[in-house]
Design a protein around this motif. Structure first.
Motif: not given
Length: 114
Positions: A3-12, A19-24, A33-39
């Protein structure tokens, strides 16, 4: 197709057809070992901050990252792969499967409100 266009620029993360591509941004030897939010990076990209206890030697930090993401999303480790940036601090991780379930779980783990 994704689904194109639904993603916000602020989403990693970005939904794709398989599936899902995740930028880390990974911090090895991070004490836990932890996930510490978005930056936001200097170039404006958003990333999910992750830290692992493992050192960046012989792929140990990448293996720990895969295990961390798999556990957080409750998926098998075999569904999680490093797509790009294996030797870099900023990585693209791919989670194979139904994107909708992952997007919901990721939004709860790391809200992108900015």
């Amino acid at each position: 197709m994704s689904k194109g266009g639904g993603e916000k620029a602020s989403s990693p993360w970005v939904a794709e057809s398989e599936g899902v591509a995740l930028y880390v941004r990974l911090t090895p030897k991070g004490g836990r070992d932890a996930l510490d939010g978005v930056e936001s990076l200097a170039d404006g990209r958003s990333v999910l901050k992750a830290r692992v206890r493992a050192a960046p030697e012989n792929g140990r930090a990448n293996e720990a990252l895969i295990a961390l993401i798999a556990a957080a999303l409750r998926v098998p480790k075999s569904a999680v792969t490093i797509r790009a940036g294996a030797t870099s601090r900023v990585k693209t991780v791919f989670i194979a499967g139904a994107p909708a379930a992952y997007l919901d779980a990721l939004a709860r783990l790391a809200p992108t409100s900015g």
